[in-house]
Design a protein around this motif. Structure first.
Motif: not given
Length: 132
Positions: A2, A4-6, A9, A11, A14-15, A17-18
């Motif tokens: 992982d 990438s993120a929008e 988004a 931190d 993003t974390w 959903w990692c």
């Protein structure tokens, strides 16, 4: 992997959903066994380092709140902040080595992910063949 993120988004989001976070949370992956630091004999457990955006966990360390820190807390926060800067500097090196990361990449997100992975691999290969 992982990486990438929008764009908007944060931190912590993003974390959340990692896949690494999910594996740690669901106990599908564990940290290495605690080991002594160099020149030490006390075993120290492994931790991840986060900032105020992250929820405190037994495996995640973050700075003390800035309000009314005692001396030992200020020292701890300074050292933890230094460790975070080392990680951020690593991303700065990647940016400096490949200027493609200094602009918006006008390609599909999957291509950005592959480009980033390739840059990391090339960086590590370069370090192995030509140490600094």
């Amino acid at each position: 992997m992982d990486i990438s993120a929008e764009g908007g988004a944060g931190d912590a989001g993003t974390w959340a959903w990692c896949s690494l976070h999910r594996a740690i949370r669901d106990e599908q992956i564990g940290f290495p066994e605690p080991t002594p630091l160099p020149n030490g004999n006390r075993e120290i457990p492994f931790h991840l380092i986060g900032d105020d955006a992250f929820a405190l966990k037994t495996w995640l360390m973050k700075l003390y709140a800035h309000l009314s820190q005692i001396h030992n807390e200020r020292v701890f926060s300074y050292r933890l902040s230094h460790a975070r800067r080392v990680v951020e500097n690593a991303f700065g090196i990647l940016h400096q080595r490949w200027r493609i990361f200094s602009t918006t990449l006008l390609v599909r997100p999957r291509v950005v992910c592959l480009t980033t992975i390739c840059a990391c691999l090339l960086h590590n290969l370069q370090l192995q063949r030509q140490p600094p």
